[in-house]
Design an enzyme around this catalytic site. Sequence first.
Site, PDB file in Angstrom:
ATOM      1  CG  ASP A 155      -1.833   1.114   1.154  1.00 41.10           C
ATOM      2  OD1 ASP A 155      -1.731   2.171   0.526  1.00 41.10           O
ATOM      3  OD2 ASP A 155      -2.861   0.692   1.986  1.00 41.10           O
ATOM      4  N   GLY A 185     -11.751   4.997 -10.820  1.00 42.68           N
ATOM      5  CA  GLY A 185     -12.659   4.152 -11.658  1.00 42.68           C
ATOM      6  C   GLY A 185     -13.475   5.209 -12.625  1.00 42.68           C
ATOM      7  CB  SER A 234      -7.206  12.681 -15.140  1.00 42.35           C
ATOM      8  OG  SER A 234      -8.278  12.631 -15.652  1.00 42.35           O
ATOM      9  CB  CYS A 280     -11.020  14.348 -14.536  1.00 38.50           C
ATOM     10  SG  CYS A 280     -11.973  12.743 -15.336  1.00 38.50           S
ATOM     11  CE1 TYR A 289      -8.992   9.744 -10.834  1.00 40.66           C
ATOM     12  CE2 TYR A 289      -9.959  11.050 -12.765  1.00 40.66           C
ATOM     13  CZ  TYR A 289      -9.005   9.890 -12.206  1.00 40.66           C
ATOM     14  OH  TYR A 289      -7.925   9.519 -13.050  1.00 40.66           O
ATOM     15  NE  ARG A 338     -12.960  15.946 -20.129  1.00 40.73           N
ATOM     16  CZ  ARG A 338     -12.964  15.611 -19.037  1.00 40.73           C
ATOM     17  NH1 ARG A 338     -12.849  14.351 -18.512  1.00 40.73           N
ATOM     18  NH2 ARG A 338     -13.461  16.424 -17.977  1.00 40.73           N
TER      19      ARG A 338
HETATM   20  P1  NAD Z   1      -6.527   1.312 -12.304  1.00 38.96           P
HETATM   21  O1  NAD Z   1      -7.557   1.540 -11.352  1.00 38.96           O
HETATM   22  O2  NAD Z   1      -6.600   0.181 -13.169  1.00 38.96           O
HETATM   23  O3  NAD Z   1      -4.939   1.303 -11.711  1.00 38.96           O
HETATM   24  C1  NAD Z   1      -4.566   1.863 -10.657  1.00 38.96           C
HETATM   25  C2  NAD Z   1      -4.056   0.964  -9.615  1.00 38.96           C
HETATM   26  O4  NAD Z   1      -3.604   1.557  -8.626  1.00 38.96           O
HETATM   27  C3  NAD Z   1      -4.840  -0.299  -9.367  1.00 38.96           C
HETATM   28  O5  NAD Z   1      -4.376  -1.608  -9.856  1.00 38.96           O
HETATM   29  C4  NAD Z   1      -5.043   0.025  -7.723  1.00 38.96           C
HETATM   30  O6  NAD Z   1      -4.757  -1.294  -7.050  1.00 38.96           O
HETATM   31  C5  NAD Z   1      -3.666   0.634  -7.608  1.00 38.96           C
HETATM   32  N1  NAD Z   1      -3.686   1.307  -6.512  1.00 38.96           N
HETATM   33  C6  NAD Z   1      -4.582   2.188  -5.693  1.00 38.96           C
HETATM   34  N2  NAD Z   1      -4.391   2.599  -4.514  1.00 38.96           N
HETATM   35  C7  NAD Z   1      -3.310   2.018  -4.182  1.00 38.96           C
HETATM   36  C8  NAD Z   1      -2.266   1.971  -3.094  1.00 38.96           C
HETATM   37  N3  NAD Z   1      -2.833   2.753  -1.992  1.00 38.96           N
HETATM   38  N4  NAD Z   1      -1.101   1.346  -2.969  1.00 38.96           N
HETATM   39  C9  NAD Z   1      -0.707   0.779  -4.060  1.00 38.96           C
HETATM   40  N5  NAD Z   1      -1.483   0.761  -5.317  1.00 38.96           N
HETATM   41  C10 NAD Z   1      -2.712   1.228  -5.262  1.00 38.96           C
HETATM   42  O7  NAD Z   1      -6.422   2.483 -13.408  1.00 38.96           O
HETATM   43  P2  NAD Z   1      -5.692   2.660 -14.910  1.00 38.96           P
HETATM   44  O8  NAD Z   1      -6.875   3.058 -15.682  1.00 38.96           O
HETATM   45  O9  NAD Z   1      -4.739   1.861 -14.953  1.00 38.96           O
HETATM   46  O10 NAD Z   1      -5.136   4.104 -14.487  1.00 38.96           O
HETATM   47  C11 NAD Z   1      -3.734   4.419 -14.085  1.00 38.96           C
HETATM   48  C12 NAD Z   1      -3.403   5.893 -13.978  1.00 38.96           C
HETATM   49  O11 NAD Z   1      -3.801   6.678 -14.878  1.00 38.96           O
HETATM   50  C13 NAD Z   1      -4.283   6.219 -12.764  1.00 38.96           C
HETATM   51  O12 NAD Z   1      -3.364   7.364 -11.984  1.00 38.96           O
HETATM   52  C14 NAD Z   1      -5.356   7.030 -13.358  1.00 38.96           C
HETATM   53  O13 NAD Z   1      -6.032   8.139 -12.619  1.00 38.96           O
HETATM   54  C15 NAD Z   1      -4.923   7.756 -14.428  1.00 38.96           C
HETATM   55  N6  NAD Z   1      -5.788   8.036 -15.604  1.00 38.96           N
HETATM   56  C16 NAD Z   1      -6.133   6.951 -16.292  1.00 38.96           C
HETATM   57  C17 NAD Z   1      -7.398   7.154 -17.106  1.00 38.96           C
HETATM   58  C18 NAD Z   1      -8.145   6.070 -18.073  1.00 38.96           C
HETATM   59  O14 NAD Z   1      -8.852   6.207 -18.760  1.00 38.96           O
HETATM   60  N7  NAD Z   1      -7.708   4.807 -17.522  1.00 38.96           N
HETATM   61  C19 NAD Z   1      -7.679   8.345 -17.514  1.00 38.96           C
HETATM   62  C20 NAD Z   1      -7.183   9.496 -17.070  1.00 38.96           C
HETATM   63  C21 NAD Z   1      -6.031   9.125 -16.005  1.00 38.96           C
END
Ligand code: NAD
Length: 320
Positions: free
Chosen positions: A50, A76, A118, A120, A149, A283
């Site tokens: 964590d 999410g 992001s 967002c 977020y 967007r």
């Molecule tokens: P995801 O939720 O699949 O991956 C994020 C990972 O972080 C998860 O596996 C989760 O278990 C891990 N995590 C959360 N809290 C944690 C903690 N305390 N310690 C260790 N691990 C932890 O999301 P993703 O789609 O792979 O996104 C990756 C990054 O890109 C994120 O920062 C997200 O905000 C950013 N992002 C994604 C999108 C998209 O469309 N997927 C868009 C904009 C930004």
Amino acid sequence: MKTALVCGAGGFIGNHLVSRLKAEGFWVRGVDLKFPEFSETAADDFFIGDLRDLTVCHRALDRNFDEVYQLAADMGGAGYIFTGENDANVMHNSASINLNVVDTCHKRNIKRVFYSSSACMYPEYNQLNPDDPNCAEDSAYPAAPDSEYGWEKLFSERLYLAYNRNHGMQNRVARFHNIFGPLGTWQGGKEKAPAAICRKVAAASEDGNIEIWGDGEQTRSFLYIDECIEGVLRLMRSDFEGPVNIGSDEMVTINQLVDLACDVAGKSLQKQHIDGPLGVRGRNSDNRLIEEKLGWSPSMPLRDGIQRTYEWIAGQIHQQ
Ligand code: NAD
């Protein structure tokens, strides 16, 4: 052998990034709260931890790395971040991770961390017109994201850039726009629009119905995972710190996205518009800056990515 650390390596983008780094010959360590859900990790070393806990950060960063990628976040799709129910967790958890990771890297003399912000974080007032949203990088202020977020992302991108100015780091910041593809969450409430739509289309009968949140006229662009990873690596290895958009500029309405998925599936479904969390009205990624700074921008047609994603999700449903 070059080495990389991927924080969030059990997540959708992190898991794909680990595979790409391995294919490039890196030794890779991954850290996450969980293992990847839909495949084995390709990481050489993967530990469950964590990152809100500083001792976990110290363990993850107990050696030098050529490249550090920070993708871990509490996140999410719209059903998770726009309902308001998870606001405190999203802000506290993600900010804690970023505060810990950047400071540990600084103290370990690791100069460059990639941070995934992001779209967002862009102000809601520039995204009210679905036909003409403004997501140019310099349109970020005055800040007015429509979700907590987005506020946390804005705080954290500023945090990484402050470490650049005050501590001589060279962090890199990208603003992702709706990344999708195989091995991503496709059910359970954290899935995003392309996966949710592919799932609904795959599960529907040939001439059935499909439920869509809102009137479906809200616009978005969606970037296929392989192009996202390409952009991440190019930015990380460039002289440009960002923030820069990594997204597609092929804007579609949600209704058009549904039509595309139906077309790929060979189905003709009736759309049923229902209430649901929506996010901003329009967007699209503005790719002028990434083209200027990196001489590259994503180019894969949305249809190709939806095809690959649909096939993967249909396969998942079939296996259940
Ligand atoms: P995801 O939720 O699949 O991956 C994020 C990972 O972080 C998860 O596996 C989760 O278990 C891990 N995590 C959360 N809290 C944690 C903690 N305390 N310690 C260790 N691990 C932890 O999301 P993703 O789609 O792979 O996104 C990756 C990054 O890109 C994120 O920062 C997200 O905000 C950013 N992002 C994604 C999108 C998209 O469309 N997927 C868009 C904009 C930004």
